[in-house]
Scaffold this motif. Structure first.
Motif, short mmCIF file in Angstrom:
data_model
loop_
_atom_site.label_atom_id
_atom_site.label_comp_id
_atom_site.label_asym_id
_atom_site.label_seq_id
_atom_site.Cartn_x
_atom_site.Cartn_y
_atom_site.Cartn_z
N HIS A 113 61.58 -56.27 -22.06
CA HIS A 113 61.99 -57.12 -23.19
C HIS A 113 63.36 -56.68 -23.66
O HIS A 113 63.50 -55.71 -24.39
CB HIS A 113 61.00 -56.98 -24.36
CG HIS A 113 59.59 -57.35 -24.03
ND1 HIS A 113 59.16 -58.65 -23.95
CD2 HIS A 113 58.50 -56.58 -23.75
CE1 HIS A 113 57.86 -58.67 -23.65
NE2 HIS A 113 57.44 -57.42 -23.51
N MET A 130 53.32 -48.72 -29.72
CA MET A 130 53.46 -49.88 -28.85
C MET A 130 52.06 -50.47 -28.68
O MET A 130 51.06 -49.82 -29.00
CB MET A 130 54.04 -49.49 -27.48
CG MET A 130 53.14 -48.61 -26.64
SD MET A 130 53.81 -48.30 -25.00
CE MET A 130 53.89 -49.96 -24.36
N SER A 131 52.01 -51.69 -28.17
CA SER A 131 50.71 -52.32 -27.96
C SER A 131 50.54 -52.72 -26.51
O SER A 131 51.44 -53.35 -25.96
CB SER A 131 50.58 -53.57 -28.84
OG SER A 131 50.59 -53.19 -30.18
N TYR A 181 48.91 -60.66 -31.75
CA TYR A 181 50.02 -61.06 -32.64
C TYR A 181 49.68 -62.38 -33.32
O TYR A 181 50.38 -63.38 -33.22
CB TYR A 181 51.36 -61.12 -31.89
CG TYR A 181 51.74 -59.79 -31.25
CD1 TYR A 181 51.94 -58.67 -32.04
CD2 TYR A 181 51.84 -59.65 -29.87
CE1 TYR A 181 52.24 -57.44 -31.47
CE2 TYR A 181 52.14 -58.43 -29.29
CZ TYR A 181 52.34 -57.33 -30.09
OH TYR A 181 52.63 -56.13 -29.52
N CYS A 213 60.79 -51.96 -24.17
CA CYS A 213 61.05 -52.71 -25.42
C CYS A 213 61.44 -51.66 -26.45
O CYS A 213 60.60 -51.15 -27.19
CB CYS A 213 59.78 -53.47 -25.81
SG CYS A 213 60.00 -54.60 -27.20
N HIS A 225 48.77 -60.92 -22.27
CA HIS A 225 48.71 -59.72 -23.10
C HIS A 225 47.33 -59.79 -23.72
O HIS A 225 47.07 -60.63 -24.59
CB HIS A 225 49.80 -59.75 -24.18
CG HIS A 225 49.64 -58.69 -25.23
ND1 HIS A 225 50.67 -57.86 -25.61
CD2 HIS A 225 48.58 -58.32 -25.99
CE1 HIS A 225 50.24 -57.02 -26.55
NE2 HIS A 225 48.97 -57.29 -26.81
N ASP A 273 57.06 -52.33 -19.67
CA ASP A 273 57.10 -53.06 -20.95
C ASP A 273 58.29 -52.56 -21.78
O ASP A 273 58.20 -52.47 -23.01
CB ASP A 273 55.79 -52.88 -21.71
CG ASP A 273 55.57 -53.92 -22.80
OD1 ASP A 273 56.43 -54.80 -22.98
OD2 ASP A 273 54.54 -53.84 -23.48
N ASN A 324 56.70 -52.87 -32.47
CA ASN A 324 55.91 -52.36 -31.34
C ASN A 324 56.79 -52.27 -30.10
O ASN A 324 57.33 -53.29 -29.65
CB ASN A 324 54.78 -53.33 -30.99
CG ASN A 324 53.63 -53.34 -31.98
OD1 ASN A 324 52.54 -53.80 -31.65
ND2 ASN A 324 53.85 -52.85 -33.18
N GLY A 325 56.89 -51.09 -29.52
CA GLY A 325 57.60 -51.01 -28.24
C GLY A 325 58.15 -49.63 -27.97
O GLY A 325 58.49 -48.89 -28.89
N HIS A 347 50.20 -54.77 -18.96
CA HIS A 347 49.89 -53.47 -19.60
C HIS A 347 48.39 -53.17 -19.75
O HIS A 347 47.88 -52.99 -20.83
CB HIS A 347 50.66 -53.26 -20.91
CG HIS A 347 50.64 -54.37 -21.93
ND1 HIS A 347 49.51 -55.02 -22.31
CD2 HIS A 347 51.65 -54.91 -22.65
CE1 HIS A 347 49.81 -55.91 -23.24
NE2 HIS A 347 51.11 -55.87 -23.45
N PHE A 388 61.57 -60.02 -32.31
CA PHE A 388 60.18 -59.56 -32.43
C PHE A 388 60.02 -58.77 -33.72
O PHE A 388 60.83 -57.88 -34.03
CB PHE A 388 59.87 -58.67 -31.22
CG PHE A 388 58.42 -58.27 -31.08
CD1 PHE A 388 57.42 -59.22 -31.10
CD2 PHE A 388 58.08 -56.94 -30.89
CE1 PHE A 388 56.08 -58.84 -30.95
CE2 PHE A 388 56.76 -56.56 -30.74
CZ PHE A 388 55.76 -57.50 -30.77
N PHE A 445 50.05 -64.54 -25.09
CA PHE A 445 49.70 -63.43 -25.99
C PHE A 445 48.37 -63.75 -26.65
O PHE A 445 48.26 -64.73 -27.38
CB PHE A 445 50.77 -63.25 -27.08
CG PHE A 445 52.09 -62.72 -26.56
CD1 PHE A 445 52.33 -61.36 -26.51
CD2 PHE A 445 53.10 -63.59 -26.15
CE1 PHE A 445 53.55 -60.86 -26.04
CE2 PHE A 445 54.31 -63.10 -25.69
CZ PHE A 445 54.54 -61.73 -25.63
N1 DUC Z 1 53.91 -54.69 -26.84
C1 DUC Z 1 54.87 -53.89 -27.23
O1 DUC Z 1 54.61 -52.72 -27.47
N2 DUC Z 1 56.11 -54.38 -27.35
C2 DUC Z 1 56.48 -55.68 -26.99
C3 DUC Z 1 55.38 -56.63 -26.94
C4 DUC Z 1 54.08 -56.00 -26.67
O2 DUC Z 1 53.15 -56.67 -26.34
#
Ligand code: DUC
Ligand code: ZN
Ligand code: ZN
Ligand code: ZN
Length: 482
Positions: free
Chosen positions: A58, A284-285, A151, A314, A179, A312, A333-334, A235, A63, A148
């Motif tokens: 990303h 992060m997710s 979120y 980000c 996701h 991922d 998140n990232g 992920h 975001f 997704f």
């Molecule tokens: N997870 C993250 O940690 N960052 C970007 C988007 C996501 O799904």
């Protein structure tokens, strides 16, 4: 002008052998003994491998009220320094925005790329315009659509929207990505934790337990099966998700799983670090998990039930992470990882015996090239393939540090990890793009890689299609209506 890489050991997903590699222009033209070329690169003692492909990044992503800190310039510099010669980013249409319109923004951002690149298209809302534009996206060389399941209130799509989109993917030879986290349960747990005063970064981990990921993967698999389409789970971080994927595969369904290098090597204890910033940097997710989940992911890579290692990538700066002081749900998140994916995987995977060198190439390059329908243009050392090649010194060492990284942020979640095994040179379409710490490719050198549609594959289980094909029963004896 030809270049020959001599005296190295070629390592591909299939085999390991002594051979020279001849490059003419942007292509590999020969692989074999005693080749000659205008320019000679000596790869004695080194491995010659397909450049890494990271299918999950990303760059400059809008975001959580900000933009991720690496753009295509710094992000793809990090990629090259870590032996990755192609990245795949996510195009995210805004609410109500058309897919083709959103793509223009991503083409523009990616104009700065130093590596070759592609996009996945995200389905962030559903409607007739999206339905109509999906085949146009495919005709532009993008054959994957991301969904997704988390979120809530932002990027999340519901089951009806996913089913409609997956069905459309089935018709047009595209593959859905998910996701997978149950966004409704995450949203509830976030509110509960905050109400109870758990507002620190550890609350992030508690709000996204492995069960919510496992449930969402199972649900996405069912929806994909009903739609008759393959599925790629981004992920994949835990045993529950991995279990769902391996069970589906055992039933003959084409479901792919993508662990991240972070989830393979960093664990949930990071969120309990007393230093707020240390923990927030790692939000992060999905969140990092415990050792049991890590063992499951490593086993999946060796067994083939999981196919790809991504990042991922980000990245967010410390200042951006501080948006979540007092409320973990607002921490962007990232994490980063592009420069570190291959060296860390080699160190923790190949050097420990968890992966063979050939499996390393498979999970960092070749498998995803096949899944994304760009093999053998990418992911191969074969005549006719793009000359995306890394020369890998298995004895080179470094200690990972933010001080020397190409990413734009001021920290690195792998800080202090000693790696053995590093790229000494990376070639991108036949051009030297990185050498010993120095990124040679310029901003803008990267090219968009078209990924053609797949032949539509119906991956349904043996019986459901028959059972759901409607057969109207002619009846007598219908009771009179009331
Ligand atoms: N997870 C993250 O940690 N960052 C970007 C988007 C996501 O799904
Ligand atoms: Zn995600
Ligand atoms: Zn992502
Ligand atoms: Zn250049």
């Amino acid at each position: 002008m030809t270049i020959v890489i001599k005296n190295g050991t070629v390592v591909t997903a299939d085999r390991t052998w002594k051979a020279d590699v001849l490059i003419d222009g942007d292509k590999i033209v020969d692989v074999g003994p005693d080749l000659d070329g205008d320019e000679v690169i000596d790869a004695s003692g080194a491995y010659v491998m397909p450049g890494g492909i990271d299918p999950h990044t990303h760059m400059e992503m809008p975001f959580m009220g900000t933009f991720s800190a690496d753009d295509f310039d710094s992000g793809t510099a990090a990629a090259l320094a870590g032996g990755t010669t192609m990245t795949v980013d996510f195009c995210l249409p805004g609410p109500g925005q058309g897919l083709i319109d959103a793509l223009q923004t991503w083409y523009q951002k990616a104009g700065k790329a130093r590596t070759d690149y592609s996009f996945h298209m995200a389905i962030t809302w559903w409607g007739e315009q999206v339905f109509d534009e999906m085949p146009k996206v495919v005709s532009q060389g993008i054959n994957t659509f991301k969904h997704f399941m988390a979120y809530k209130g932002a990027l999340m799509v519901n089951d009806d929207e996913m089913f409609a989109s997956f069905s459309r993917c089935a018709e047009i030879g595209a593959m859905p990505l998910v996701h997978a986290e149950n966004g409704d349960v995450v949203a509830f747990l976030q509110q509960k934790l905050m109400a109870e005063g758990n507002n620190g970064p550890e609350g992030h981990a508690y709000s996204r337990p492995p069960e919510v990921e496992g449930e969402a993967v199972n649900r996405a698999i069912m929806i994909a099966d009903q739609a008759g389409v393959p599925l790629y789970v981004v992920h994949t971080s835990c045993e529950q998700a991995h279990e769902a994927i391996r069970r589906a595969r055992q039933k003959g369904m084409r479901v792919f799983g993508e662990p991240l290098i972070q989830h393979l090597t960093l664990d949930e204890s990071e969120y309990f670090n007393p230093d707020w910033q240390h923990a927030a940097r790692r939000v992060m997710s999905p969140p990092f998990r415990n050792k049991m989940h890590q063992d499951s992911l490593w086993a999946g890579l060796a067994a083939g039930s999981l196919q790809v290692v991504a990042t991922d990538h980000c990245a967010f700066s410390d200042e951006q992470k501080r948006m979540g002081v007092g409320d973990f749900t607002k921490i962007p998140n990232g994490t980063g990882g592009l420069e570190d994916r291959l060296p860390v995987l080699w160190t923790r995977g190949v050097r420990t015996g968890r992966l063979t060198m050939n499996e390393f190439v498979a999970v960092t390059s070749t498998n995803i090239a096949k899944i994304l329908n760009i093999y053998p243009k990418k992911g191969a050392i074969l005549p006719g393939a793009d000359a995306d090649i890394i020369i890998w010194d298995p004895a080179a060492t470094k200690t990972i540090s933010a001080k020397t990284q190409k990413s734009a942020i001021e920290y690195n979640v792998f800080e202090g990890i000693e790696v053995t095994g590093l790229p000494v040179m990376s070639f991108s379409r036949g051009r030297l793009a990185y050498k010993e710490g120095d990124v040679r490719a310029d901003t803008g050198d990267g090219r968009f890689v078209e990924r053609p549609a797949n032949a539509p594959v119906n991956t349904a289980l043996s019986t459901w299609k028959e059972l759901t094909a409607p057969r109207k029963v002619e009846r007598s004896g219908i009771p009179a209506g009331v």
